[in-house]
Write a protein that holds these residues in place. Sequence first.
Motif, PDB file in Angstrom:
ATOM      1  N   LEU A   7       0.862  -1.187   0.000  1.00  0.00           N
ATOM      2  CA  LEU A   7       0.000   0.000   0.000  1.00  0.00           C
ATOM      3  C   LEU A   7       0.896   1.233   0.000  1.00  0.00           C
ATOM      4  O   LEU A   7       1.708   1.417   0.901  1.00  0.00           O
ATOM      5  N   THR A   8       0.752   2.062  -1.022  1.00  0.00           N
ATOM      6  CA  THR A   8       1.625   3.234  -1.161  1.00  0.00           C
ATOM      7  C   THR A   8       0.827   4.525  -1.015  1.00  0.00           C
ATOM      8  O   THR A   8      -0.381   4.495  -0.816  1.00  0.00           O
ATOM      9  N   SER A   9       1.529   5.634  -1.178  1.00  0.00           N
ATOM     10  CA  SER A   9       0.900   6.938  -0.985  1.00  0.00           C
ATOM     11  C   SER A   9       0.193   7.440  -2.236  1.00  0.00           C
ATOM     12  O   SER A   9      -0.494   8.458  -2.198  1.00  0.00           O
ATOM     13  N   GLY A  10       0.390   6.761  -3.353  1.00  0.00           N
ATOM     14  CA  GLY A  10      -0.237   7.217  -4.594  1.00  0.00           C
ATOM     15  C   GLY A  10       0.344   6.476  -5.781  1.00  0.00           C
ATOM     16  O   GLY A  10       1.305   5.695  -5.638  1.00  0.00           O
ATOM     17  N   GLY A  11      -0.234   6.736  -6.929  1.00  0.00           N
ATOM     18  CA  GLY A  11       0.215   6.050  -8.136  1.00  0.00           C
ATOM     19  C   GLY A  11       1.696   6.262  -8.408  1.00  0.00           C
ATOM     20  O   GLY A  11       2.402   5.364  -8.876  1.00  0.00           O
ATOM     21  N   THR A  12       2.165   7.459  -8.103  1.00  0.00           N
ATOM     22  CA  THR A  12       3.566   7.760  -8.367  1.00  0.00           C
ATOM     23  C   THR A  12       4.473   6.838  -7.559  1.00  0.00           C
ATOM     24  O   THR A  12       5.402   6.225  -8.110  1.00  0.00           O
ATOM     25  N   GLU A  13       4.190   6.704  -6.276  1.00  0.00           N
ATOM     26  CA  GLU A  13       5.030   5.825  -5.454  1.00  0.00           C
ATOM     27  C   GLU A  13       4.905   4.370  -5.913  1.00  0.00           C
ATOM     28  O   GLU A  13       5.888   3.616  -5.913  1.00  0.00           O
ATOM     29  N   SER A  14       3.701   3.971  -6.340  1.00  0.00           N
ATOM     30  CA  SER A  14       3.514   2.604  -6.832  1.00  0.00           C
ATOM     31  C   SER A  14       4.421   2.343  -8.036  1.00  0.00           C
ATOM     32  O   SER A  14       5.072   1.296  -8.136  1.00  0.00           O
ATOM     33  N   ILE A  15       4.459   3.308  -8.948  1.00  0.00           N
ATOM     34  CA  ILE A  15       5.277   3.137 -10.156  1.00  0.00           C
ATOM     35  C   ILE A  15       6.766   3.186  -9.806  1.00  0.00           C
ATOM     36  O   ILE A  15       7.570   2.420 -10.334  1.00  0.00           O
ATOM     37  N   LEU A  16       7.116   4.072  -8.880  1.00  0.00           N
ATOM     38  CA  LEU A  16       8.521   4.134  -8.438  1.00  0.00           C
ATOM     39  C   LEU A  16       8.968   2.767  -7.922  1.00  0.00           C
ATOM     40  O   LEU A  16      10.043   2.264  -8.274  1.00  0.00           O
ATOM     41  N   LEU A  17       8.124   2.153  -7.091  1.00  0.00           N
ATOM     42  CA  LEU A  17       8.524   0.880  -6.482  1.00  0.00           C
ATOM     43  C   LEU A  17       8.601  -0.240  -7.518  1.00  0.00           C
ATOM     44  O   LEU A  17       9.470  -1.113  -7.435  1.00  0.00           O
TER      45      LEU A  17
ATOM     46  N   VAL B 204       2.239 -10.520 -17.201  1.00  0.00           N
ATOM     47  CA  VAL B 204       2.137  -9.301 -16.389  1.00  0.00           C
ATOM     48  C   VAL B 204       2.865  -9.527 -15.075  1.00  0.00           C
ATOM     49  O   VAL B 204       2.561 -10.470 -14.340  1.00  0.00           O
ATOM     50  N   THR B 205       3.834  -8.672 -14.764  1.00  0.00           N
ATOM     51  CA  THR B 205       4.638  -8.915 -13.563  1.00  0.00           C
ATOM     52  C   THR B 205       4.425  -7.882 -12.450  1.00  0.00           C
ATOM     53  O   THR B 205       4.650  -8.178 -11.290  1.00  0.00           O
ATOM     54  N   THR B 206       3.998  -6.665 -12.824  1.00  0.00           N
ATOM     55  CA  THR B 206       3.625  -5.682 -11.790  1.00  0.00           C
ATOM     56  C   THR B 206       2.418  -4.877 -12.272  1.00  0.00           C
ATOM     57  O   THR B 206       2.236  -4.682 -13.478  1.00  0.00           O
ATOM     58  N   ILE B 207       1.634  -4.412 -11.310  1.00  0.00           N
ATOM     59  CA  ILE B 207       0.460  -3.577 -11.629  1.00  0.00           C
ATOM     60  C   ILE B 207       0.387  -2.458 -10.583  1.00  0.00           C
ATOM     61  O   ILE B 207       0.528  -2.708  -9.387  1.00  0.00           O
ATOM     62  N   SER B 208       0.204  -1.229 -11.053  1.00  0.00           N
ATOM     63  CA  SER B 208      -0.077  -0.134 -10.114  1.00  0.00           C
ATOM     64  C   SER B 208      -1.552   0.206 -10.228  1.00  0.00           C
ATOM     65  O   SER B 208      -2.096   0.242 -11.336  1.00  0.00           O
ATOM     66  N   ILE B 209      -2.201   0.416  -9.105  1.00  0.00           N
ATOM     67  CA  ILE B 209      -3.652   0.658  -9.122  1.00  0.00           C
ATOM     68  C   ILE B 209      -4.011   1.583  -7.959  1.00  0.00           C
ATOM     69  O   ILE B 209      -3.760   1.281  -6.797  1.00  0.00           O
ATOM     70  N   ASP B 210      -4.570   2.733  -8.300  1.00  0.00           N
ATOM     71  CA  ASP B 210      -4.852   3.732  -7.263  1.00  0.00           C
ATOM     72  C   ASP B 210      -6.151   3.432  -6.522  1.00  0.00           C
ATOM     73  O   ASP B 210      -7.152   3.083  -7.141  1.00  0.00           O
ATOM     74  N   VAL B 211      -6.105   3.613  -5.212  1.00  0.00           N
ATOM     75  CA  VAL B 211      -7.327   3.529  -4.423  1.00  0.00           C
ATOM     76  C   VAL B 211      -8.001   4.905  -4.421  1.00  0.00           C
ATOM     77  O   VAL B 211      -9.214   5.018  -4.347  1.00  0.00           O
ATOM     78  N   HIS B 212      -7.178   5.945  -4.536  1.00  0.00           N
ATOM     79  CA  HIS B 212      -7.719   7.305  -4.421  1.00  0.00           C
ATOM     80  C   HIS B 212      -8.240   7.892  -5.738  1.00  0.00           C
ATOM     81  O   HIS B 212      -8.458   9.085  -5.832  1.00  0.00           O
ATOM     82  N   LYS B 213      -8.400   7.044  -6.740  1.00  0.00           N
ATOM     83  CA  LYS B 213      -9.089   7.525  -7.952  1.00  0.00           C
ATOM     84  C   LYS B 213     -10.438   6.799  -8.037  1.00  0.00           C
ATOM     85  O   LYS B 213     -11.336   7.119  -7.282  1.00  0.00           O
ATOM     86  N   TYR B 214     -10.523   5.782  -8.924  1.00  0.00           N
ATOM     87  CA  TYR B 214     -11.820   5.112  -9.099  1.00  0.00           C
ATOM     88  C   TYR B 214     -12.116   4.050  -8.040  1.00  0.00           C
ATOM     89  O   TYR B 214     -12.759   3.057  -8.325  1.00  0.00           O
ATOM     90  N   ALA B 215     -11.631   4.248  -6.815  1.00  0.00           N
ATOM     91  CA  ALA B 215     -12.196   3.487  -5.698  1.00  0.00           C
ATOM     92  C   ALA B 215     -12.723   4.476  -4.670  1.00  0.00           C
ATOM     93  O   ALA B 215     -13.266   4.086  -3.662  1.00  0.00           O
ATOM     94  N   PHE B 216     -12.485   5.776  -4.944  1.00  0.00           N
ATOM     95  CA  PHE B 216     -13.150   6.875  -4.217  1.00  0.00           C
ATOM     96  C   PHE B 216     -12.612   7.142  -2.812  1.00  0.00           C
ATOM     97  O   PHE B 216     -13.314   7.738  -1.987  1.00  0.00           O
ATOM     98  N   SER B 217     -11.406   6.725  -2.482  1.00  0.00           N
ATOM     99  CA  SER B 217     -10.854   7.040  -1.158  1.00  0.00           C
ATOM    100  C   SER B 217     -10.210   8.430  -1.176  1.00  0.00           C
ATOM    101  O   SER B 217      -9.914   8.956  -2.245  1.00  0.00           O
ATOM    102  N   PRO B 218     -10.000   9.033  -0.007  1.00  0.00           N
ATOM    103  CA  PRO B 218      -9.277  10.310   0.013  1.00  0.00           C
ATOM    104  C   PRO B 218      -7.851  10.113  -0.521  1.00  0.00           C
ATOM    105  O   PRO B 218      -7.327   8.998  -0.496  1.00  0.00           O
ATOM    106  N   LYS B 219      -7.235  11.197  -0.954  1.00  0.00           N
ATOM    107  CA  LYS B 219      -5.907  11.097  -1.565  1.00  0.00           C
ATOM    108  C   LYS B 219      -4.870  10.529  -0.592  1.00  0.00           C
ATOM    109  O   LYS B 219      -4.894  10.797   0.609  1.00  0.00           O
ATOM    110  N   GLY B 220      -3.964   9.752  -1.160  1.00  0.00           N
ATOM    111  CA  GLY B 220      -2.875   9.192  -0.373  1.00  0.00           C
ATOM    112  C   GLY B 220      -2.869   7.676  -0.361  1.00  0.00           C
ATOM    113  O   GLY B 220      -2.165   7.080   0.458  1.00  0.00           O
TER     114      GLY B 220
END
Length: 532
Positions: free
Chosen positions: A182-192, A320-336
């Motif tokens: 669980l990361t702080s956002g899509g950017t951190e997901s892609i970084l990792l 497919v070996t990695t996937i980044s997926i934001d919770v704070h976009k189309y899952a409607f959670s607050p940012k982060g």
Amino acid sequence: MGNTFRLLQHVITALLVLRLINRARRVGIVGLVKESFSSFVASALTLPGVGGAVQAQIKKEMEKIEQKILGDGDEHALLALPANRSTPSQVIETIRALKEKENFSSGKKWAGIYHDVTGTNELEELQSEVWSMYNNSNSLYPEVFPSLRKFEAEIVQMYINLLHGDSKTLVNNVPNRAVGLLTSGGTESILLAVLAYREWATSKGIDKPSVICSRAAHGALDKACHYFGVTLIKLEVDRTSLQLTPALVGPHLSDNTIAVYCSAPSFPHGVVDDVEGLARLCKARGVGLHVDNCLGGVYLSFLKQANIFKRKFDFELDGVTTISIDVHKYAFSPKGASVVCFASTELRKRTLCAVTDGLTLYVTPTMQGSRSGAVIAAAWATLVYHGQQGYREAFAQLWAIHERVQNEVRSIEGLKLLTPTGSDAAVVAIGSDRFDIFALATRMEEKGWNVFTSMDPDCVGLCYGQQHLLVIDQWLADLRECAAYLCLHPSTKAGGDAAVYGAAKALPRAILTDVLRSYIDVKMTVKEKPKH
Ligand SMILES: *Cc1c(COP(=O)(O)O)cnc(C)c1O
């Protein structure tokens, strides 16, 4: 010979640059120089005199941007900690006055928040309550906050399940299931994800690692490669489908390729790349495949389940070996909140930095150390509040917007969908053969909408969320009106924010880079209003 050539090159370069400067003096630095001049200009920047003149032009442009962002300054600007304390009500009053001016909940401004923003609904209230319960908490201490550990692990597990990462196949008698963080956002997901590939590459002796993507890739990937010393190879998307395809990637694979990055969907176009084809290719060639599903979120999975979107894009595909997926976009959670998934524990382990030679032993799951539990608890609450049922209903409504906008665009004279068959999810990309689409963006801005534009092919993209349930009628009416006007006045030029993209297209990259970096300087400035 070599010297003469170099001298000649410098003279040509200087002439080109001087022409640029002269034209720029007349009409601003925008719209003047073709991309192909950029290497000339870059080398000319080092010539005595010339570089200074270009710098002066950049400065002038930056002053315009500064005026736009900072205006004449802020009469309440804080340049230091206030000398005295304030009461809570004073602080709230100050903040309220500032926030009221933002008028964000009107629904006309889009700020990348996908759930209802009117502020008086059940979800918003639930999130605020949960947020306040965990306002002071720290997920760095799972033994003190075991609830946070549970939430974090369960959020990731829910996403693994959603993305078909709960495989039943056995590898060496161990179930081969995907894992995540669980990361702080899509950017951190892609970084990792990029970090994992780089570490894996290093262990294989690849010392000049590279990643292949298309020009529609999100800027977070550039950041990841910039931070971790990975070369990024950007290809043009397929002209018709706007996809990254195996045919495009194949010729660029090399011994240094550590991964291919594709989008599901891409931000500028809402197009899902040919993930199935890329997965086959990457598997055959033994390189990683990252699927950027940050924007797709739960939404694309829903569309797949409803058989509206028909292609596979997640761990259903072997390559497919990695996937980044934001919770704070189309899952409607607050940012982060975002999740990064890895096809195996081995790959995830490569991202972890275990400190064993300090005075304490230290390891954290992501790039963050101390981390508020509020984000985690609110994300968990949001997922549980919706459940599969809630998301099905929410996304059926959003898909209705998607279809409606596409159908309308098809019927509006002068407009066209950027891809003949329409986009896949999240964004409807609109172009025109009759007039400058950036001029359309300008006119929409004048009507109070903020509009996304992108270049090559030039388009306006509508990224929609629940707020559009309230304002889409007005948006479409305005779109129709603007298009009708531009059909009658096709030579209308773009202005305002939309003009920036038109301008950017014509600027040499060296200058553009400088302007973008300076933009952050402006953004981070506290400017006092001069007292009279
Ligand atoms: C939003 C987005 C990202 C980056 O996510 P952040 O949460 O803004 O850091 C990456 N890729 C795509 C396609 C996105 O839409």
